[in-house]
Motif scaffolding. Sequence first.
Motif, mmCIF file in Angstrom:
data_model
loop_
_atom_site.group_PDB
_atom_site.id
_atom_site.type_symbol
_atom_site.label_atom_id
_atom_site.label_comp_id
_atom_site.label_asym_id
_atom_site.label_seq_id
_atom_site.Cartn_x
_atom_site.Cartn_y
_atom_site.Cartn_z
ATOM 1 N N PRO A 198 0.838 -1.195 0.005
ATOM 2 C CA PRO A 198 -0.143 -0.218 0.018
ATOM 3 C C PRO A 198 0.891 1.013 0.165
ATOM 4 C CG PRO A 198 -0.095 -0.986 2.296
ATOM 5 C CD PRO A 198 1.005 -1.705 1.353
ATOM 6 N N GLY A 199 0.164 2.190 -0.494
ATOM 7 C CA GLY A 199 0.929 3.616 -0.370
ATOM 8 C C GLY A 199 1.732 3.625 -1.603
ATOM 9 N N ARG A 200 1.862 2.769 -2.587
ATOM 10 C CA ARG A 200 2.722 3.162 -3.772
ATOM 11 C C ARG A 200 1.728 3.069 -4.771
ATOM 12 N NH1 ARG A 200 5.390 0.385 0.580
ATOM 13 N NH2 ARG A 200 7.445 0.340 0.119
ATOM 14 N N THR A 201 2.055 3.775 -5.980
ATOM 15 C CA THR A 201 1.138 4.106 -6.946
ATOM 16 C C THR A 201 1.595 3.191 -8.148
ATOM 17 O OG1 THR A 201 1.224 6.418 -6.539
ATOM 18 C CG2 THR A 201 0.483 5.536 -8.833
ATOM 19 N N PHE A 202 0.741 2.359 -8.623
ATOM 20 C CA PHE A 202 1.191 1.360 -9.525
ATOM 21 C C PHE A 202 0.389 1.771 -10.867
ATOM 22 C CE2 PHE A 202 2.829 -2.358 -7.576
ATOM 23 C CZ PHE A 202 2.801 -1.976 -6.177
ATOM 24 N N VAL A 203 1.225 1.506 -11.973
ATOM 25 C CA VAL A 203 0.595 1.775 -13.486
ATOM 26 C C VAL A 203 1.036 0.518 -14.101
ATOM 27 C CG1 VAL A 203 0.708 3.070 -15.342
ATOM 28 C CG2 VAL A 203 1.239 4.240 -13.269
ATOM 29 N N ASP A 204 -0.189 0.034 -14.699
ATOM 30 C CA ASP A 204 0.330 -1.277 -15.488
ATOM 31 C C ASP A 204 0.224 -0.973 -17.087
ATOM 32 O OD1 ASP A 204 0.618 -4.239 -15.001
ATOM 33 O OD2 ASP A 204 -1.355 -4.409 -16.049
ATOM 34 N N VAL A 205 0.963 -1.473 -17.836
ATOM 35 C CA VAL A 205 0.960 -1.318 -19.235
ATOM 36 C C VAL A 205 1.028 -2.689 -19.955
ATOM 37 C CG1 VAL A 205 2.099 -0.267 -21.009
ATOM 38 C CG2 VAL A 205 2.244 0.861 -18.763
ATOM 39 N N PRO A 206 0.167 -2.705 -20.893
ATOM 40 C CA PRO A 206 0.081 -4.032 -21.569
ATOM 41 C C PRO A 206 1.367 -4.113 -22.643
ATOM 42 C CG PRO A 206 -1.363 -2.654 -22.545
ATOM 43 C CD PRO A 206 -0.813 -1.759 -21.575
ATOM 44 N N ALA A 207 2.553 -4.264 -22.041
ATOM 45 C CA ALA A 207 3.854 -4.210 -22.961
ATOM 46 C C ALA A 207 3.874 -5.746 -23.591
ATOM 47 C CB ALA A 207 4.889 -4.016 -21.986
ATOM 48 N N ARG A 208 3.492 -6.459 -23.088
ATOM 49 C CA ARG A 208 3.670 -7.872 -23.375
ATOM 50 C C ARG A 208 2.353 -8.080 -24.622
ATOM 51 N NH1 ARG A 208 4.212 -13.179 -21.278
ATOM 52 N NH2 ARG A 208 3.020 -14.364 -22.578
ATOM 53 N N ARG A 209 1.515 -7.404 -24.438
ATOM 54 C CA ARG A 209 0.547 -7.822 -25.505
ATOM 55 C C ARG A 209 0.871 -6.915 -26.746
ATOM 56 N NH1 ARG A 209 -4.170 -4.640 -25.690
ATOM 57 N NH2 ARG A 209 -4.348 -4.855 -23.269
ATOM 58 N N ILE A 210 1.721 -5.622 -26.479
ATOM 59 C CA ILE A 210 2.105 -4.767 -27.645
ATOM 60 C C ILE A 210 3.220 -5.452 -28.222
ATOM 61 C CG2 ILE A 210 3.273 -2.701 -28.053
ATOM 62 C CD1 ILE A 210 1.709 -1.401 -25.685
ATOM 63 N N ALA A 211 4.069 -6.035 -27.633
ATOM 64 C CA ALA A 211 5.128 -6.879 -28.228
ATOM 65 C C ALA A 211 4.821 -7.781 -29.019
ATOM 66 C CB ALA A 211 6.160 -7.069 -27.197
ATOM 67 N N ILE A 212 3.998 -8.747 -28.639
ATOM 68 C CA ILE A 212 3.580 -9.855 -29.291
ATOM 69 C C ILE A 212 2.718 -9.318 -30.499
ATOM 70 C CG2 ILE A 212 1.817 -11.831 -29.359
ATOM 71 C CD1 ILE A 212 2.530 -12.270 -26.231
ATOM 72 N N GLU A 213 2.083 -8.369 -30.472
ATOM 73 C CA GLU A 213 1.112 -7.826 -31.690
ATOM 74 C C GLU A 213 2.284 -7.498 -32.636
ATOM 75 O OE1 GLU A 213 -1.081 -4.432 -30.746
ATOM 76 O OE2 GLU A 213 -2.439 -5.523 -29.553
ATOM 77 N N LEU A 214 3.398 -6.791 -32.300
ATOM 78 C CA LEU A 214 4.404 -6.326 -33.068
ATOM 79 C C LEU A 214 5.579 -7.143 -33.422
ATOM 80 C CD1 LEU A 214 4.450 -2.697 -31.756
ATOM 81 C CD2 LEU A 214 3.750 -3.415 -33.960
#
Lengths: 384, 384, 176, 176, 93, 93, 290, 290
Positions: free
Chosen positions: D96-112
């Motif tokens: 708790p007390g941390r900010t989390f930002v989640d990015v679909p980097a994996r999906r982007i990489a597989i797509e490309l």
Amino acid sequence: MKKVLMGNHAAAVAAALARVQVTVGYPITPQTQVYELLAEMKLNGTLAGEFIAAESEHSVMAAIYGAATAGARTFTATSSQGLAYMHEMLHWVAGARLPVVMVDVNRALGAPWNLGTDQTDSLSQRDTGWIQIYCSTNQEILDSVLMAFKIAERVMIPTMVVLDGFTLSHSYEPVDVPAQDDIDAFLPPFKPELTLDPKRPMTFGALVGPKDYLRLRRRMAADMAEAERAIDEVGREFGERFGRFYGQLDAYRCEDAETVLVTSGAVGSTARAAVDALREQGLAAGNLRMRSFRPFPAQALRAFVRPGMRLAVIDRNYSPGAGGIFAQEIKAALYPRSSASVHGYVAGLGGGDITVELLQEVWRRVHDAAAAEPEPASWVEDAR
Amino acid sequence: MKKVLMGNHAAAVAAALARVQVTVGYPITPQTQVYELLAEMKLNGTLAGEFIAAESEHSVMAAIYGAATAGARTFTATSSQGLAYMHEMLHWVAGARLPVVMVDVNRALGAPWNLGTDQTDSLSQRDTGWIQIYCSTNQEILDSVLMAFKIAERVMIPTMVVLDGFTLSHSYEPVDVPAQDDIDAFLPPFKPELTLDPKRPMTFGALVGPKDYLRLRRRMAADMAEAERAIDEVGREFGERFGRFYGQLDAYRCEDAETVLVTSGAVGSTARAAVDALREQGLAAGNLRMRSFRPFPAQALRAFVRPGMRLAVIDRNYSPGAGGIFAQEIKAALYPRSSASVHGYVAGLGGGDITVELLQEVWRRVHDAAAAEPEPASWVEDAR
Amino acid sequence: MLAAKILADAVLRQGVKQCLAIPEFGVERRGAPVTAYARLSEKPILIRTRIYEPDALVVLDPTLYAADILKGLKAGGTVLTNCETDALERLKAKFPGRTFVDVPARRIAIELKLGSPSSPVVNTAMCGAAAAVFQLCDLEPLLLAVRDSVPAKTEANVEAARKAYSFAHERRHAPA
Amino acid sequence: MLAAKILADAVLRQGVKQCLAIPEFGVERRGAPVTAYARLSEKPILIRTRIYEPDALVVLDPTLYAADILKGLKAGGTVLTNCETDALERLKAKFPGRTFVDVPARRIAIELKLGSPSSPVVNTAMCGAAAAVFQLCDLEPLLLAVRDSVPAKTEANVEAARKAYSFAHERRHAPA
Amino acid sequence: MPLLEGDPLSFPRVIVSTRSMSENRTGTWRTLRPVIDASKCTGCLICWKYCPEACVTLTQKVPVIDMNYCKGCGICVEECPAHCVDFPAEEPV
Amino acid sequence: MPLLEGDPLSFPRVIVSTRSMSENRTGTWRTLRPVIDASKCTGCLICWKYCPEACVTLTQKVPVIDMNYCKGCGICVEECPAHCVDFPAEEPV
Amino acid sequence: MKTSIPSNELMSSGHLACQGCGATLSMRYALKGLGANTVIVIPACCWTILAGPAPLSSLGLPVLHSPFASAAAAACGVKAGLRSRGDVETQVVAWAGDGGTFDIGLQALSGVADRNEDILYVCYDNEAYMNTGVQRSGGTPQGAWTMSTPGASGSTRPKKDLDAIILAHHPVYFATATPAYAEDMVLKFTKARAIKGFRFIHILSPCPPGWKSDPKDSARLSRLAVQTGLLRLYEVEDGRMRLNMPLSKRKPVEDFLRAQGRYKGMGTAQIADLQRRVDEAWGKDPESEP
Amino acid sequence: MKTSIPSNELMSSGHLACQGCGATLSMRYALKGLGANTVIVIPACCWTILAGPAPLSSLGLPVLHSPFASAAAAACGVKAGLRSRGDVETQVVAWAGDGGTFDIGLQALSGVADRNEDILYVCYDNEAYMNTGVQRSGGTPQGAWTMSTPGASGSTRPKKDLDAIILAHHPVYFATATPAYAEDMVLKFTKARAIKGFRFIHILSPCPPGWKSDPKDSARLSRLAVQTGLLRLYEVEDGRMRLNMPLSKRKPVEDFLRAQGRYKGMGTAQIADLQRRVDEAWGKDPESEP
Ligand SMILES: Cc1ncc(C[n+]2csc(CCOP(=O)(O)OP(=O)(O)O)c2C)c(N)n1
Ligand SMILES: Cc1ncc(C[n+]2csc(CCOP(=O)(O)OP(=O)(O)O)c2C)c(N)n1
Ligand code: SF4
Ligand code: SF4
Ligand code: SF4
Ligand code: SF4
Ligand code: SF4
Ligand code: SF4
Ligand SMILES: [Mg+2]
Ligand SMILES: [Mg+2]
């Protein structure tokens, strides 16, 4: 029993008497007779253990490394370019904490080629983690090799016994060779704690992180401090058994000496003749022979030096961009406690003779110098 | 032009900009990217000269030896075991008075294996006759390699540019890469006097007797003294051309400093942050960065030190049986003129972090010590 | 060098003096002239350098007198040679004030089949002669030293030493 | 490490801050977890050590949260992740007390088609996301940095950086 | 007296060899002396070919051995097909 | 704080490895996860044979993969002659 | 002139070799073949001495002395250095003993061969470490005495098959030679000079003190080595082998052995054994690699 | 058990190899053949890391780490050390990569082979310096990309013929192996264990990051190397060669090359050329040394 032995043979005979279990060798002038005599003793059974004639000095020390980790008492000898060629392995074997004993016969390093005696080969190994002992007579070579095993095995640090090329290695003089029984009593078999043994599998030399690495090196520092004591104590024990006493330092007529010739190796022998000659002229001369160079006998040296004393340090070696190595290390060891002055003289590189006359001249220069203020190292030579 | 470069790439780029004529290489962590980038630049034409991928470091330096004697400007890079493996050749090339430039990326020597940064590899080459320059940023790596050619070719002494493994070698930061024209103006082509040339046949490296050998080494000593000047003068010229000034020593906030952190390499950069922090606390802290180690900047150091000053020397290196090497050589250089006290701290061996916090602690310990009397080297660590 | 070693060994066996034998440093090539030095003393020998002004000289190779090897020899010094020709007389004339003793070492070696006629091995014979001329030791310790030091053709070498010793011993006692 | 280099490069191009990117020291093995550090500042960066208490974290490998890599993160710090699963929620609960930002980097990489489905190469995408989330630089210098640093599949990598940047940029501007 | 004199910078940095080794007269090594019997010599030059000292000269019909260098190895004696090289002992100078 | 504590002599001279590397769980490296379909498995042990992690165990008819170590290389997937090893993506923990 | 050998002498008199040294004969012929546009690289070996102490030189060419293990690498460096300065003509020759080739120089040599560096490597093989006073090297034949194999049985290991090792690197040119066949040797060096890439010449070089032979026998022993079939003179170019000196009748190996003190410990059984092996090798395949 | 492979595992899980590492498979099989009464000497190479950082070990045997150039010499030292202490049983194995064998370790290796030291030397050949991140070694095949041969044409020099070099030393036992043929490999190690003197096993060992191949393909590539005829599995005992895996029909080399990114730069012409050379080598002499 007294025998006329050349310095190289004194070394080989000592190794055999120490019952080395694995000897590895390779020829190089002026060390070759160590190698040859070992080969001959192996053939006639005087040398009991294994004998390997390697194809290069790097492999010599690598084979020694394997054998010592397998638990064997090991010995080799080399010189100059050969010592330099095994440099990587010298660091390695020291880090592995193996009590290898090696003889180095001093000879100048190239370029250019030169075969004369010069301590730069061994002294430029000063950071590899080896104990270094310098000899002044063939008798001391034999004795030092025997003591080296005892010292090395006590502190688990490899030990280099150093002798002057030609001046000692090729000179013949009478050497008292102790009886095997007496040596066995002095030097018990080597029984290391950790060895390569399929019954107790363990890995040697595996990768460590910085925390462990730092602590391993600090342990080595502590054992090096212990080695200072060991050199003195083993030297005393040797003296009690065999009548010849040794230590880190060897002082001659220094009690009331105002100016002291500080020497190492065979020059330490000639320097005594110079001191005798100066004393005959009524001058307060003395000679301090540095027997050990690693660990550097800093404590012993500080205890030796009196305020106002002048040290004329003879360096048959040269570190480019720094000067004579003994002078440098002596200064560092005395800093800043001592009011003694240290005067460095570089002489005899590449086998030049350091004669009684030259030593007297140097002594006088230092003794008569206007101020005690040291200059940068002076370069001197007997012009003959 | 500013570019983000890792330290290793800064070195390789500098070599290419210096128009090296023969590059020889061999991989070793953490130096490998120097080698790889040179190979790539050779392929794409950015590196104009010959490129040899040797089969060992001994051969690297042997090939460099041949190429340099043939009159080529030469470059290579190595690290740790690789540097140790070429030790014989280091002595040789220095004796041959060839202005080779080599990058050494500091890494601990085994046994045991360790990949972290540690200056013992380069410092244990201190007697081989090479100039040694220590860098603190990637910019300084690039600049120092360029200056190294100029210095080396002026005094005909090979020069080692040293950088911390990983801390510099693998870190990325912006580096100003000068234009080729400006570099060409700074560094003219290498035109040696004596080379291997069938039209003017001569022999290099042939056997000499002791009288010549002694004089050759004395000439080397004189050129090493000249190198002290050359490092300062070339550093000044470089600064005038490119706006970044260099010298043997680099002092930071030392004017009124009572206790000075003496550092080398990348620690010199972190130490400034520590000095800033201490100054913010109102403490008279300073940092002296030793850029050159060979020739040892003894004169410059004596000029720098004020009576009563305390030097807290950080040694990321260790000579078994002697201690930290910078501390030892500093003491020898100051002996006996200076009343400054020298306090040796061994830290960060094998890649341990030497943090701002650790440096502040050491500074405080030295500053607050009851007496100015130095103890033997202390071993310190940031426990995290 | 073997000669120097044998002499040192013989001196040790005699038990009165100390001996330190030192080689010339450097390159040694079969067939090329070499030099060695020996110091003898009743006290321990400390000085470990070349000898610049020897009291005595032994020259094994009779063709070597062209080289200026005699120049350092102290006036009144003794030279042991292996000439067997009238070259000896020319030498004597050239270096007055030195004593020359000439020994037929070469002939002894050839007789005893030491080496080949083109390069006879004269060192043991010259050792014997030197021991006698410079009064280093008695015959017995000399022969023991030779026997211990020479692994090949041992007896022939012992015999060579004995013959030369006797020859030189007589010479020394004969009127000059 | 390539990611750190790209970011440093992008920051340099932006021209405001300095960046120093430092790798974890030691053995690197394909597939094994690795760490790297980066410092950003408007003043010259002097400190060249590991970062023990980072302000922000970027985690490229979504399977790595078992390791206690989050423990040094300062309270209030930001974590950039690549989870795309409810594991993210478990993480948030655990720290708790941390900010989390989640990015679909994996999906982007597989797509490309960056890397293979079994090991997609997500570093350029994560770079893009980090640049946006931590406001390191604008899109343009980022893309130039990627183009200059990635010799193979350059355009796909540039595209991955752009997509992730846009995604994260929106996220940051969206209400938390 | 013992201090090295002269400016160290006046000594060269390296000593290259440029003078010929022929300054060194190796004739002193010789204990046997090859002597060609001109009357038997066929001029085949085999002695010239096999001389390790390169001291047999070609200038004349009958080769001349340069006694400044001949070490007396005897190869020419052995190899001469006409057996015309004699090999007596060298005289001391 | 920064001084190294403890008697230096209490630290060993060398650090020998005696503990097993199996303390190191390499399962975290995995991004794909091999799953054996027991119904199709013939027990041929080829997956056991070719596993570079030595993490396929023989104790049962159908081999069991130790997920503490499996790095997800996929060799077992590729080599299984019965094509009975599935290879889905790994879940984050 | 009854010989094809060029008369110019690049090797001078006055050198320091022992009487009857085969290594000087070899150098003399080699330089006749190579000509003056050549740089010679010499690692530690007898030739370190023979080339002359500074400031003298017995070789009328540029010479580079180099550490023992480094001949091949130093030579390839010289070549690269010359090339980088625009000189593509000058031949670079590494000239090493058997110790510096079979043993301590092998790694650098193999590396240079592997990279097909444009140098000629010459091993003058006197079958032991002679410069240090006769110790066994990888080139020492079985049964030969040396100071490090001092027993009656001499060296117990067979001579390392250097030729096979070098040929495994597929040099563009390979040849064996020995001074008795002087014309052959000169020819091989002349030929090698004209080829680009890695070339190797292996010379069997008699050495009176090391072989315990009479100096006068050096040429004779060199010849006997060939006539007994112990040494084959051959060349390999582009992988094709050519025997230069086919023997219709071989002399007994004993002729060669008995003239050398180093083989004194070899009994008749061992000599017969060696004879058998030589016979087999020739019988099996007189034209193939030995 | 459907395989002859012993089930005991001396190599543990948890090691640090990349996914699909052939060098771990090779070690696993080797130890199954060798058994626990073995000391392993490892010079610098990937296995320096794989054997585990202290105080961990992935090998249930005594292990000695040694500098890069020193494996063979260190191993022969271990053997001598054990022997000097009365242990004549324990096997000593040097385990080195291609860099440590073809290049920097070659001198020590040749020395040990020359002296017929009683050790087994194993080269696991992944065809480049992998531990430092893929640079060309003497073992790198022509056309293969590495970080130090980065162009499209890859390495321009052919792979050094290590087998021929080793065979020139006449080892008492020599074999090639590769992990796809696991039973064959185990058998060879079992066999080597029982022989005294110098033995050598050369393993072709796939390496996904260095070969730019998919980790899952490591066994397949190992198999393809044999099936295409690029790698011959054979043994040489007392000079007699035996082909272990005679091929009636060979697959096209392209099958092997195309599955590896490192050969991406090889065009059809080069591939055809390689195919021709393989065909020739097999056609000429299917049973002889490759
Ligand atoms: C590293 C190193 N080790 C040993 C030596 C000593 N050394 C000089 S020459 C030599 C023997 C050379 O033997 P070889 O190569 O056969 O040449 P040869 O003397 O027989 O002509 C040796 C052992 C050296 N110079 N350098
Ligand atoms: C003297 C020396 N030079 C270089 C290195 C760096 N180094 C360590 S492992 C390695 C590569 C090893 O290659 P190889 O033998 O093929 O084994 P692999 O890593 O491929 O398994 C290198 C270059 C070293 N440790 N020591
Ligand atoms: S004896 Fe020897 S050195 Fe003299 S000329 Fe004849 S071959 Fe030449
Ligand atoms: S070898 Fe004999 S015949 Fe021929 S030239 Fe010489 S001396 Fe005359
Ligand atoms: S995926 Fe790889 S590591 Fe996992 S079980 Fe299968 S073969 Fe073993
Ligand atoms: S390889 Fe496939 S069929 Fe064979 S045991 Fe493994 S899972 Fe079962
Ligand atoms: S020892 Fe042999 S090779 Fe060396 S100079 Fe003498 S004869 Fe020639
Ligand atoms: S780099 Fe290759 S050989 Fe090394 S551990 Fe990874 S897969 Fe194995
Ligand atoms: Mg030789
Ligand atoms: Mg490899």
